[in-house]
Design a protein around this motif. Sequence first.
Motif, mmCIF file in Angstrom:
data_model
loop_
_atom_site.group_PDB
_atom_site.id
_atom_site.type_symbol
_atom_site.label_atom_id
_atom_site.label_comp_id
_atom_site.label_asym_id
_atom_site.label_seq_id
_atom_site.Cartn_x
_atom_site.Cartn_y
_atom_site.Cartn_z
ATOM 1 N N ALA A 2 11.864 2.745 -1.214
ATOM 2 C CA ALA A 2 11.317 1.450 -1.621
ATOM 3 C C ALA A 2 12.403 0.381 -1.679
ATOM 4 O O ALA A 2 12.205 -0.749 -1.193
ATOM 5 N N ASP A 3 13.544 0.713 -2.255
ATOM 6 C CA ASP A 3 14.633 -0.266 -2.345
ATOM 7 C C ASP A 3 15.197 -0.599 -0.969
ATOM 8 O O ASP A 3 15.581 -1.741 -0.707
ATOM 9 N N ILE A 30 0.838 -1.207 0.000
ATOM 10 C CA ILE A 30 0.000 0.000 0.000
ATOM 11 C C ILE A 30 0.871 1.254 0.000
ATOM 12 O O ILE A 30 0.599 2.227 -0.712
ATOM 13 N N PHE A 31 1.937 1.227 0.790
ATOM 14 C CA PHE A 31 2.855 2.363 0.854
ATOM 15 C C PHE A 31 3.524 2.601 -0.498
ATOM 16 O O PHE A 31 3.641 3.754 -0.955
ATOM 17 N N PHE A 32 3.962 1.528 -1.169
ATOM 18 C CA PHE A 32 4.558 1.645 -2.499
ATOM 19 C C PHE A 32 3.556 2.274 -3.474
ATOM 20 O O PHE A 32 3.910 3.144 -4.279
ATOM 21 N N PHE A 33 2.312 1.802 -3.409
ATOM 22 C CA PHE A 33 1.291 2.298 -4.331
ATOM 23 C C PHE A 33 1.039 3.786 -4.119
ATOM 24 O O PHE A 33 0.857 4.540 -5.084
ATOM 25 N N LEU A 34 1.047 4.223 -2.882
ATOM 26 C CA LEU A 34 0.834 5.642 -2.597
ATOM 27 C C LEU A 34 1.995 6.487 -3.111
ATOM 28 O O LEU A 34 1.786 7.580 -3.678
ATOM 29 N N GLN A 63 11.608 11.824 -6.655
ATOM 30 C CA GLN A 63 11.671 10.544 -7.352
ATOM 31 C C GLN A 63 12.785 9.670 -6.797
ATOM 32 O O GLN A 63 12.581 8.479 -6.531
ATOM 33 N N LEU A 64 13.964 10.262 -6.619
ATOM 34 C CA LEU A 64 15.087 9.504 -6.080
ATOM 35 C C LEU A 64 14.806 9.049 -4.647
ATOM 36 O O LEU A 64 15.126 7.918 -4.271
ATOM 37 N N ALA A 65 14.177 9.929 -3.867
ATOM 38 C CA ALA A 65 13.898 9.593 -2.469
ATOM 39 C C ALA A 65 12.906 8.432 -2.364
ATOM 40 O O ALA A 65 13.111 7.502 -1.571
ATOM 41 N N THR A 66 11.838 8.467 -3.152
ATOM 42 C CA THR A 66 10.837 7.402 -3.080
ATOM 43 C C THR A 66 11.408 6.057 -3.545
ATOM 44 O O THR A 66 11.151 5.016 -2.929
ATOM 45 N N LYS A 67 12.196 6.091 -4.607
ATOM 46 C CA LYS A 67 12.813 4.846 -5.066
ATOM 47 C C LYS A 67 13.805 4.313 -4.044
ATOM 48 O O LYS A 67 13.877 3.093 -3.811
ATOM 49 N N SER A 68 14.558 5.215 -3.434
ATOM 50 C CA SER A 68 15.531 4.783 -2.430
ATOM 51 C C SER A 68 14.829 4.181 -1.210
ATOM 52 O O SER A 68 15.272 3.165 -0.666
#
Length: 283
Positions: free
Chosen positions: A144-145, A96-100, A137-142
């Motif tokens: 998630a990873d 759910i967090f990833f989707f948001l 964008q970089l923060a959200t991907k980081s």
Amino acid sequence: MAIALTIFRVLFRLHIRRFWWEDAWAAIAGLCGMAHLINSWIHLFSHGTTCVVAFWATTFTSTCINWTVRMSILFAIARVARPTQHLFRLSMGFAIFFFLMWGGFIVQKARNFESSSDWYQLPCPSCRIDHSMAAYQLATKSVADTILVAFSFRLIWNVSLPSRQRRMILAIFASSIIMSMFSLFHAIAHFLFATWTETVAVNLEASFCLIICNLLVVVTYAYRVLNRKPDDSKDDDYSSAIPSVPISQRLTTIALAETSASLRPFDSPATFFPDRKENTRSV
């Protein structure tokens, strides 16, 4: 190659009847990859409104590839963690967090492009996101990873996993780190205003994310085939078919069920002779 691996993965999982949510997300990523490839060529060789539409489709499908791949990897972890209820519920919370985060970036990206329509008039229409959006964008991907790496690490060290599942989680651990490296390369190219390098970085990130996602299944299957060890129901890496019940065993089960049903009336004489009591009363 990325699309070919996706097709192989989906057909393979359907064939062995092990298709699950992580395969569905991988299939969506593959469809986004096909759309990204087609619209990239349309954007290069078209003009006017067609070129603008192709750019919108290209930029949003690249974002969707990155996030659907991460969702697929997260659900692959959730599949292994499913016997442990609290870890499985935690993985659903992460989904759910990833989707948001994914949806939030799509909305912000669309608003950034709509804020100015001057780029529509360019010979080859394209628009770059601003630095704040690139940082987001970089923060959200980081994030998630990092979650994928930490979750994989948690399963490896704190949960007693069989050897095949442990290897699969290690592969997920490594793939998450590789995806982070491509995300960092994309961000560096953007901040350096290297337009051509950023275009290459976007395509490399999308392609390699899709390849890495599907290599988890292909490599696991190849290792099982080359290793040639007998299958173990307690050590399932989801690369073998679900064992089907033999027909003779199913017929035996049906026969036993029918036999027990036919013998059931003998337990109660009253039910076996329903008219005995009525005849006695009439006499």
